[in-house]
Design an enzyme around this catalytic site. Structure first.
Site, short mmCIF file in Angstrom:
data_model
loop_
_atom_site.label_atom_id
_atom_site.label_comp_id
_atom_site.label_asym_id
_atom_site.label_seq_id
_atom_site.Cartn_x
_atom_site.Cartn_y
_atom_site.Cartn_z
N CYS A 99 -3.31 1.47 8.06
CA CYS A 99 -2.21 0.65 7.61
C CYS A 99 -2.65 -0.78 7.26
O CYS A 99 -3.20 -1.48 8.08
CB CYS A 99 -1.23 0.66 8.78
SG CYS A 99 0.08 -0.46 8.75
N GLU A 156 0.81 -1.21 0.00
CA GLU A 156 0.00 0.00 0.00
C GLU A 156 0.85 1.27 0.00
O GLU A 156 1.86 1.34 0.69
CB GLU A 156 -0.87 0.03 1.26
CG GLU A 156 -1.92 -1.03 1.24
CD GLU A 156 -2.83 -0.95 2.46
OE1 GLU A 156 -3.63 -1.86 2.63
OE2 GLU A 156 -2.72 0.01 3.23
N1 SAH Z 1 5.74 -0.30 11.78
C1 SAH Z 1 5.84 1.08 12.03
C2 SAH Z 1 5.30 1.94 10.90
C3 SAH Z 1 4.04 1.47 10.24
S1 SAH Z 1 2.57 1.55 11.22
C4 SAH Z 1 5.16 1.42 13.37
O1 SAH Z 1 4.48 0.57 13.91
O2 SAH Z 1 5.37 2.54 13.82
C5 SAH Z 1 2.26 3.30 11.32
C6 SAH Z 1 1.40 3.72 12.48
O3 SAH Z 1 0.04 3.28 12.27
C7 SAH Z 1 1.83 3.12 13.81
O4 SAH Z 1 1.87 4.12 14.81
C8 SAH Z 1 0.75 2.11 14.06
O5 SAH Z 1 0.62 1.81 15.42
C9 SAH Z 1 -0.45 2.79 13.47
N2 SAH Z 1 -1.58 1.88 13.22
C10 SAH Z 1 -1.53 0.63 12.73
N3 SAH Z 1 -2.78 0.11 12.64
C11 SAH Z 1 -3.63 1.06 13.07
C12 SAH Z 1 -5.04 1.11 13.21
N4 SAH Z 1 -5.80 0.08 12.89
N5 SAH Z 1 -5.60 2.25 13.68
C13 SAH Z 1 -4.80 3.32 14.00
N6 SAH Z 1 -3.47 3.32 13.89
C14 SAH Z 1 -2.87 2.20 13.43
FE1 SF4 Z 2 4.04 -3.77 11.99
FE2 SF4 Z 2 2.98 -3.08 14.32
FE3 SF4 Z 2 3.75 -1.17 12.58
FE4 SF4 Z 2 1.60 -2.74 12.06
S1 SF4 Z 2 1.80 -1.26 13.71
S2 SF4 Z 2 3.22 -2.19 10.64
S3 SF4 Z 2 2.28 -4.71 12.95
S4 SF4 Z 2 5.05 -2.68 13.63
#
Ligand code: SAH
Ligand code: SF4
Length: 362
Positions: free
Chosen positions: A352, A98
């Site tokens: 994400c 994505e």
């Molecule tokens: N892996 C890295 C970057 C990708 S995720 C990380 O975890 O920081 C980017 C951000 O989106 C992170 O802060 C993550 O916790 C948040 N995120 C993931 N899934 C989410 C969701 N369903 N609702 C809100 N934030 C979410």
């Molecule tokens: Fe990976 Fe957690 Fe970031 Fe999702 S929120 S991309 S599982 S590290």
């Protein structure tokens, strides 16, 4: 060996040094490297045949031994407010990732006024190995790392879309699929390519790397004096609460993580952004807000609060507006600044990994 058997080199995988080494091995000087770099990243041409200023023998060699891997669009969707467009991009091996293009209006973080600032949210892996329970990408598991070229190609894709609208890209956030510090080397090569001042020349201060909190990776960023902005996903201010949401928290407890963050802030003289996904009744309680205020006390920190985007694999809901305000007020009482991030594009599954989750099997 026949030519067909030669593995073509994806030039988007190569930073300036690696491209220089490749061309030198073919007998070309840095002059030719600069010419080619300009075609790739300033003019953003994708066909060697039209790179007319290159020497014909170099063009021919590139056509035989190199390529410019550009992903195709497997799916895309626009949010109803027109501010977010999400792409599911198909890579050469068929996997999809994505990439999201977002527009924000109004003041930027530095306080200056800019009407529309385009931001690309890009992926660093196919899937993710970290397994955060509320995250659609985490729910999919890990497939593979992206190559530097696959990271760069997402930005080039967004640039093309913006150029068609007469706009330019300003910000990049590594907040798509995957954990950038689990794919450290490829991510750093990609960022070096994106910030090269004779190429795309994106400003390092407009690039935000978001990590789940991989402590050795944070230390390495500090040691190597990487100039990007750092965001650390926290989601819990005590080990028990955090571990329930973020499995890597078992490996790197909060004390160790915050030590690494403090060291990073002190040595780099930079603020860290802490991400906090607000989940109703889980981590949005006054007790967690107080614990967060105490945890980050004295640090040059800014908290980004993101109400949960619901996902199929997690039975949780977003925190309501009143509780968000209360949470913020408690953080303020500790002198801790925070921003509630807009949940733009929720109608197009802009969380994400969510567009991919809807297109499983494509
Ligand atoms: N892996 C890295 C970057 C990708 S995720 C990380 O975890 O920081 C980017 C951000 O989106 C992170 O802060 C993550 O916790 C948040 N995120 C993931 N899934 C989410 C969701 N369903 N609702 C809100 N934030 C979410
Ligand atoms: Fe990976 Fe957690 Fe970031 Fe999702 S929120 S991309 S599982 S590290």
């Amino acid at each position: 060996m026949t030519l067909a058997a030669v593995q073509r080199i994806n030039l988007y995988d190569l930073d300036k040094d690696a491209l220089t080494t490749l061309l030198a091995s073919w007998g070309y000087s840095s002059f030719h490297v600069e010419q080619l770099w300009e075609y790739l990243y300033r003019q953003q041409q994708t066909d060697f045949a039209t790179m007319n200023a290159l020497r014909p023998d170099l063009r021919q060699r590139l056509a035989q031994q190199a390529m410019l891997a550009t992903p195709s669009i497997a799916a895309s969707s626009d949010s109803s407010d027109g501010y977010t467009r999400k792409y599911l991009l198909r890579l050469a091996d068929g996997h999809t990732i994505e990439t999201v293009l977002m527009y924000f209006e109004g003041r930027d973080d530095s306080g200056s006024n800019s009407n529309a600032r385009a931001t690309a949210c890009i992926s660093t892996q196919v899937g993710c190995a970290m397994g955060c329970v509320f995250c659609a990408t985490g729910q999919m598991g890990f497939t593979r790392h992206l190559t530097p070229g696959e990271i760069v190609a997402q930005v080039l894709h967004v640039q093309r879309v913006l150029a068609d609208r007469g706009e330019t890209l300003r910000n990049i956030v590594l907040m798509g699929m995957g954990e950038p510090l689990h794919n450290y080397d490829h991510t750093m090569t990609a960022l070096a390519i994106l910030t090269d001042h004779k190429g795309l020349a994106l400003a390092p201060k407009h690039i935000t790397l978001s990590t789940v909190g991989i402590v050795p990776g944070i230390k390495r960023l500090a040691d190597e004096e990487r100039p990007y902005r750092l965001a650390v996903s926290l989601h819990g201010a005590t080990d028990a609460e955090r571990q329930a949401l973020v499995p890597p928290a078992k490996r790197w407890p909060l004390a160790e993580l915050i030590d690494a963050c403090r060291d990073y802030i002190d040595r780099r003289k930079r603020r860290i952004f802490f991400e906090w996904t607000l989940i109703d009744g889980k981590n949005d309680t006054p007790a967690q807000a107080h614990a967060l205020g105490q945890l980050l006390h004295g640090l040059d920190a800014h908290v980004n609060l993101i109400p949960l985007n619901p996902t199929i694999g997690y039975d949780g809901e977003a925190t309501g507006e009143t509780a968000v305000k209360q949470f913020q007020a408690i953080l303020s009482s500790y002198g801790l600044p925070s921003t509630v991030r807009q949940r733009r594009g929720i109608d197009i599954a802009a969380g994400c990994g969510q567009l991919k989750a809807q297109h499983q099997g494509e």
